[in-house]
Enzyme design. Structure first.
Site, PDB file in Angstrom:
ATOM      1  N   ARG A   1      -5.341 -10.415   3.646  1.00  0.00           N
ATOM      2  CA  ARG A   1      -5.274  -8.971   3.823  1.00  0.00           C
ATOM      3  C   ARG A   1      -6.521  -8.226   3.386  1.00  0.00           C
ATOM      4  NH1 ARG A   1       0.963  -8.493   1.752  1.00  0.00           N
ATOM      5  NH2 ARG A   1       1.795  -9.352   3.688  1.00  0.00           N
TER       6      ARG A   1
ATOM      7  N   HIS B   1      -0.528  -1.311  -0.719  1.00  0.00           N
ATOM      8  CA  HIS B   1       0.673  -2.099  -0.529  1.00  0.00           C
ATOM      9  C   HIS B   1       1.159  -2.835  -1.772  1.00  0.00           C
ATOM     10  CE1 HIS B   1       3.577  -4.410   1.696  1.00  0.00           C
ATOM     11  NE2 HIS B   1       3.009  -5.561   1.365  1.00  0.00           N
TER      12      HIS B   1
ATOM     13  N   GLU C   1       3.184  -7.988   8.474  1.00  0.00           N
ATOM     14  CA  GLU C   1       2.240  -8.993   8.947  1.00  0.00           C
ATOM     15  C   GLU C   1       2.929  -9.986   9.897  1.00  0.00           C
ATOM     16  OE1 GLU C   1      -0.693  -9.936   5.909  1.00  0.00           O
ATOM     17  OE2 GLU C   1      -0.139 -12.024   6.201  1.00  0.00           O
TER      18      GLU C   1
ATOM     19  N   PHE D   1       1.655 -16.703   8.420  1.00  0.00           N
ATOM     20  CA  PHE D   1       1.360 -15.447   7.729  1.00  0.00           C
ATOM     21  C   PHE D   1      -0.090 -15.494   7.269  1.00  0.00           C
ATOM     22  CE2 PHE D   1       3.540 -11.765   5.878  1.00  0.00           C
ATOM     23  CZ  PHE D   1       4.628 -11.692   6.712  1.00  0.00           C
TER      24      PHE D   1
ATOM     25  N   ARG E   1      -3.360 -10.998  -3.096  1.00  0.00           N
ATOM     26  CA  ARG E   1      -2.135 -11.758  -2.862  1.00  0.00           C
ATOM     27  C   ARG E   1      -2.015 -12.149  -1.395  1.00  0.00           C
ATOM     28  NH1 ARG E   1       3.056 -10.496  -0.913  1.00  0.00           N
ATOM     29  NH2 ARG E   1       2.789  -8.247  -0.901  1.00  0.00           N
TER      30      ARG E   1
ATOM     31  N   GLN F   1      -3.948  -4.009  -3.609  1.00  0.00           N
ATOM     32  CA  GLN F   1      -4.047  -4.545  -2.247  1.00  0.00           C
ATOM     33  C   GLN F   1      -3.778  -3.498  -1.158  1.00  0.00           C
ATOM     34  OE1 GLN F   1      -0.970  -7.486  -0.513  1.00  0.00           O
ATOM     35  NE2 GLN F   1      -2.900  -8.610  -0.542  1.00  0.00           N
TER      36      GLN F   1
ATOM     37  N   LEU G   1       4.971   0.483   6.445  1.00  0.00           N
ATOM     38  CA  LEU G   1       4.496  -0.857   6.761  1.00  0.00           C
ATOM     39  C   LEU G   1       4.972  -1.380   8.107  1.00  0.00           C
ATOM     40  CD1 LEU G   1       2.921  -3.166   5.203  1.00  0.00           C
ATOM     41  CD2 LEU G   1       5.133  -4.280   5.156  1.00  0.00           C
TER      42      LEU G   1
ATOM     43  N   HIS H   1      -2.785  -3.262   2.734  1.00  0.00           N
ATOM     44  CA  HIS H   1      -2.214  -4.064   3.822  1.00  0.00           C
ATOM     45  C   HIS H   1      -2.837  -3.542   5.114  1.00  0.00           C
ATOM     46  CE1 HIS H   1       0.664  -5.629   6.677  1.00  0.00           C
ATOM     47  NE2 HIS H   1       1.264  -6.320   5.733  1.00  0.00           N
TER      48      HIS H   1
HETATM   49  C1  LIG Z   1       7.209  -2.309   2.723  1.00  0.00           C
HETATM   50  C2  LIG Z   1       7.000  -3.578   1.954  1.00  0.00           C
HETATM   51  C3  LIG Z   1       7.151  -4.807   2.572  1.00  0.00           C
HETATM   52  C4  LIG Z   1       6.948  -5.985   1.855  1.00  0.00           C
HETATM   53  N1  LIG Z   1       7.113  -7.186   2.495  1.00  0.00           N
HETATM   54  C5  LIG Z   1       6.966  -8.329   1.778  1.00  0.00           C
HETATM   55  C6  LIG Z   1       7.214  -9.592   2.390  1.00  0.00           C
HETATM   56  O1  LIG Z   1       7.580  -9.696   3.552  1.00  0.00           O
HETATM   57  N2  LIG Z   1       7.032 -10.699   1.643  1.00  0.00           N
HETATM   58  C7  LIG Z   1       6.654 -10.655   0.322  1.00  0.00           C
HETATM   59  O2  LIG Z   1       6.515 -11.701  -0.312  1.00  0.00           O
HETATM   60  N3  LIG Z   1       6.432  -9.461  -0.277  1.00  0.00           N
HETATM   61  C8  LIG Z   1       6.600  -8.305   0.409  1.00  0.00           C
HETATM   62  N4  LIG Z   1       6.391  -7.113  -0.217  1.00  0.00           N
HETATM   63  C9  LIG Z   1       6.171  -7.077  -1.666  1.00  0.00           C
HETATM   64  C10 LIG Z   1       7.496  -7.332  -2.391  1.00  0.00           C
HETATM   65  O3  LIG Z   1       8.545  -6.743  -1.686  1.00  0.00           O
HETATM   66  C11 LIG Z   1       7.511  -6.767  -3.810  1.00  0.00           C
HETATM   67  O4  LIG Z   1       6.356  -7.142  -4.509  1.00  0.00           O
HETATM   68  C12 LIG Z   1       8.724  -7.297  -4.577  1.00  0.00           C
HETATM   69  O5  LIG Z   1       9.897  -7.084  -3.836  1.00  0.00           O
HETATM   70  C13 LIG Z   1       8.822  -6.633  -5.931  1.00  0.00           C
HETATM   71  O6  LIG Z   1      10.044  -6.978  -6.513  1.00  0.00           O
HETATM   72  P1  LIG Z   1      10.371  -6.536  -7.987  1.00  0.00           P
HETATM   73  O7  LIG Z   1      11.694  -7.113  -8.303  1.00  0.00           O
HETATM   74  O8  LIG Z   1       9.238  -6.888  -8.863  1.00  0.00           O
HETATM   75  O9  LIG Z   1      10.402  -4.931  -7.952  1.00  0.00           O
HETATM   76  P2  LIG Z   1      11.158  -3.861  -7.028  1.00  0.00           P
HETATM   77  O10 LIG Z   1      11.961  -4.472  -5.966  1.00  0.00           O
HETATM   78  O11 LIG Z   1      10.135  -2.860  -6.654  1.00  0.00           O
HETATM   79  O12 LIG Z   1      12.175  -3.195  -8.053  1.00  0.00           O
HETATM   80  C14 LIG Z   1      11.752  -2.388  -9.130  1.00  0.00           C
HETATM   81  C15 LIG Z   1      12.975  -1.984  -9.934  1.00  0.00           C
HETATM   82  O13 LIG Z   1      12.561  -1.356 -11.134  1.00  0.00           O
HETATM   83  C16 LIG Z   1      13.341  -0.224 -11.363  1.00  0.00           C
HETATM   84  N5  LIG Z   1      12.570   0.715 -12.186  1.00  0.00           N
HETATM   85  C17 LIG Z   1      11.260   1.069 -12.051  1.00  0.00           C
HETATM   86  N6  LIG Z   1      10.927   1.967 -12.987  1.00  0.00           N
HETATM   87  C18 LIG Z   1      12.039   2.193 -13.732  1.00  0.00           C
HETATM   88  C19 LIG Z   1      12.343   3.024 -14.840  1.00  0.00           C
HETATM   89  N7  LIG Z   1      11.443   3.854 -15.377  1.00  0.00           N
HETATM   90  N8  LIG Z   1      13.593   3.000 -15.340  1.00  0.00           N
HETATM   91  C20 LIG Z   1      14.552   2.202 -14.795  1.00  0.00           C
HETATM   92  N9  LIG Z   1      14.314   1.397 -13.744  1.00  0.00           N
HETATM   93  C21 LIG Z   1      13.081   1.388 -13.232  1.00  0.00           C
HETATM   94  C22 LIG Z   1      13.671   0.302  -9.982  1.00  0.00           C
HETATM   95  O14 LIG Z   1      14.820   1.115 -10.017  1.00  0.00           O
HETATM   96  C23 LIG Z   1      13.892  -1.009  -9.216  1.00  0.00           C
HETATM   97  O15 LIG Z   1      15.224  -1.438  -9.385  1.00  0.00           O
HETATM   98  C24 LIG Z   1       6.582  -5.928   0.486  1.00  0.00           C
HETATM   99  C25 LIG Z   1       6.423  -4.693  -0.129  1.00  0.00           C
HETATM  100  C26 LIG Z   1       6.602  -3.534   0.597  1.00  0.00           C
HETATM  101  C27 LIG Z   1       6.372  -2.226  -0.121  1.00  0.00           C
END
Ligand SMILES: Cc1cc2nc3c(=O)[nH]c(=O)nc-3n(C[C@H](O)[C@H](O)[C@H](O)COP(=O)(O)OP(=O)(O)OC[C@H]3O[C@@H](n4cnc5c(N)ncnc54)[C@H](O)[C@@H]3O)c2cc1C
Length: 570
Positions: A275, A341, A244, A114, A383, A229, A241, A231
């Site tokens: 990236r 991203h 990568e 990666f 990142r 960031q 997306l 992507h």
């Molecule tokens: C398309 C895509 C592909 C990716 N691929 C990778 C990868 O292959 N490898 C990697 O390491 N990273 C990857 N990333 C980044 C990674 O997925 C995220 O940074 C990570 O999953 C974030 O997890 P989280 O638990 O912090 O938040 P999230 O999974 O975004 O969850 C946020 C939560 O907060 C809740 N929430 C938000 N606001 C409120 C509110 N006001 N009230 C109540 N609930 C709320 C939402 O309902 C949700 O449940 C990718 C990101 C994207 C967008």
């Protein structure tokens, strides 16, 4: 008033992982504005990083160095060390929870290359890694259903903090328009990123920075918000997306002259440079007229990988191309452009996920943050791919552990329910009662366009000032924007307006932080200050909401333990 020991806001990887840690002995609630398995974590494709024992020439030290260098030396090295050391255990734990990682021929967890990682250390489940991880966690949460109460489709409007003590949150039940105070001994924010303020983005509709804005309004600073960031491979004009992993498996980037142009920018790592570098290189090719047919995109070419490999390792990537742009990458190259991203900035925390409000490490009692909404900071100015799922798992767990350890000292605090509800109601009513002819959609489009054009991959003073003025104008126009749906049941018009207000607020913080940082580092590239400046700028930004609503900037030092800053070459 609803009461729990621990209130976790967010049901992505960070939130669910934290919940599993605490639910054994504490009464736990998860609040999520979307149905839990619709959290953006489920969209993650490429993989999650760890130097596993079976990769003989990898080690946590090499993973750490790659991450520090990837961060352009702004990542806090004590936190990075913790993350990379915890990584193998975090993966094995997920495997034991049932995550179906792809395998090598002899049955071990398969790993691939990666961007910015010098070893193949991305563990993956084809190109649906986030989906596999999120659903494994969700199954475990279901298994503990008697211990974890889920408030699905509840929207957090504000965080209750007085005298540096966190007491709970105010939530809006989307199904029936009811406001409720949720009181807790500890609150963990795991609310994800804030990429929706930009025109081209890979982020889910829910990534609107609600959590960071709630914290900011409660007096907590936001750290390093200028680092957003891009992507390198979003589908042209859609931003969706293309992982990568496609380049990790050997995909090429091609310009309008048919050249693998990365040779000019990162000779040794080519398409797998970090990236920030690949995105800037693509944009430079486009800006200098070497896009495909002189247009705003270039090609990601996977044809040489073979049908078999694409079907086995990149099935989702292929399907996304077919569904959204009508192109099958087995037969034709995919038109792509950089897409917003990931949010490196967020709520400042210590290594145990506890929120800190200044350079002296002053903590907010009972308030924690983990995952993309937080800034530990393990990603610094940029990142590396696959380090974010890891961050969410590792620091989700650590935040949970730390809550468990401190639980005996926690107590429920008095909350004036009437005051909190009244203030939330006023917030909502200002939207319902607004009179004027402005339109929310126009304001949202204005925001996305200006953030994309003036606060994007390349920035300068003139553009950022223009952007700031425009955003202030949009904030004024917002006050005169009406919504048409006045009902209480599933009023998405209202929710989207609140989200827009959040985007307008944190975008201003991004711009003000970016204007002040007169250097280029990681994802923050200033054409008027094109060099990294360690003498003046090897420090984290902390942006506070002043009493007059103006943004006040302070700074705090970077934790440097093992690796001194050096020129970043790939
Ligand atoms: C398309 C895509 C592909 C990716 N691929 C990778 C990868 O292959 N490898 C990697 O390491 N990273 C990857 N990333 C980044 C990674 O997925 C995220 O940074 C990570 O999953 C974030 O997890 P989280 O638990 O912090 O938040 P999230 O999974 O975004 O969850 C946020 C939560 O907060 C809740 N929430 C938000 N606001 C409120 C509110 N006001 N009230 C109540 N609930 C709320 C939402 O309902 C949700 O449940 C990718 C990101 C994207 C967008």
């Amino acid at each position: 008033m609803v009461t729990h020991d621990v209130i976790i806001v967010g049901a992505g990887l960070a939130g669910m992982r934290a919940a599993l840690e605490v639910c054994g002995s504490l009464d736990t609630a998860i609040v999520s504005k979307v149905y839990p398995t619709r959290s953006h974590s489920g969209a993650a494709q490429g993989g999650v990083a760890a130097s596993l024992a079976n990769s003989s020439d990898d080690s946590w030290e090499i993973h750490m160095y790659d991450t520090v260098k990837g961060s352009d030396f702004l990542g806090d090295q004590d936190a990075i060390e913790m993350m990379v050391k915890d990584a193998p255990e975090a993966i094995i734990e997920m495997e034991h929870m049932g995550c179906i990682f792809s395998r090598t021929g002899d049955g071990k967890i398969a790993q691939r290359y990666f961007g910015g990682h010098s070893r193949p250390r991305a563990c993956y489940a084809a190109d649906r890694t986030g989906h596999a991880l999120l659903h494994s966690l969700s199954e475990q949460v279901m298994r503990n259903a008697s211990k974890i109460k889920i408030y699905s489709e509840w929207y957090i409007l504000s965080l209750i903090v007085h005298d540096n003590i966190c007491k709970g949150v105010v939530a809006y039940d989307i199904k029936n328009g009811r406001l409720e105070v949720l009181r807790g001994k500890a609150v963990i924010f795991a609310t994800g990123g804030y990429g929706r303020a930009f025109r081209i983005t890979s982020n889910a509709f829910a990534s609107t920075g609600d959590g960071i804005v709630a914290a900011y309004r409660a007096g907590i600073p936001l750290e390093d918000m200028e680092f957003v960031q891009f992507h390198p491979t979003g589908l042209y004009e859609q931003g969706i997306l293309i992982s990568e992993a496609a380049r990790g498996e050997g995909g090429y980037l091609i310009n309008g002259k048919g050249e693998r142009f990365m040779e000019r920018y990162a000779k040794s790592m080519m398409e797998l440079a970090p990236r920030d570098i690949v995105s800037r290189s693509e944009q430079t090719e486009i800006n200098e007229g070497r896009g495909i047919d002189g247009k705003n995109f270039i090609y990601l070419d996977l044809r040489h990988l073979s049908r078999e490999k694409i079907m086995e390792r990149l099935p989702q990537v292929r399907q996304l191309g077919i569904d959204f742009i009508g192109i099958d990458c087995i037969e034709k190259p995919l038109p792509i452009q950089p897409t917003v991203h990931y949010s490196m900035g967020g709520i400042p925390t210590d290594r145990d996920g506890q929120v800190i409000i200044n350079d002296k490490g002053t903590k907010v009692t009972g308030f924690y943050a983990a995952g993309e909404c937080s800034c530990v900071s393990v990603h610094g100015a940029n990142r590396l791919g696959t380090n974010s799922l890891l961050d969410a798992l590792v620091f989700g767990r650590r935040a949970g552990q730390s809550v468990l350890e401190s639980a005996k000292d926690f107590q429920l605090h008095d909350v004036n329910e009437d005051t909190e509800i009244t203030s939330a109601k006023t917030e909502i009513n200002t939207i319902f009662n607004a009179s004027g002819n402005e339109n929310m959609n126009n304001i949202r489009n204005g925001l996305k366009d200006i953030m994309m054009s003036e606060c994007g991959i390349f920035r300068n003073r003139e553009g950022l000032e223009l952007c700031l003025n425009k955003i202030k104008g949009l904030q004024d126009r917002f006050k005169k924007a009406k919504i048409t749906d006045r009902s209480k049941v599933f009023n998405t018009d209202l929710i989207e307006s609140i989200e827009l207000r959040h985007m307008l607020e944190y975008s201003e913080v991004i711009i003000v932080s970016a204007l002040a940082r007169e250097e280029s580092r990681g994802s923050h590239a200033r054409t008027d200050f094109s060099k990294r400046d360690d003498v003046k700028w090897l420090k984290h930004t902390l942006a506070y909401k002043g009493d007059d609503g103006e943004i006040e900037l302070k700074y705090k030092p970077v934790a440097i333990t093992r690796y001194q800053p050096e020129e970043r070459k790939y």
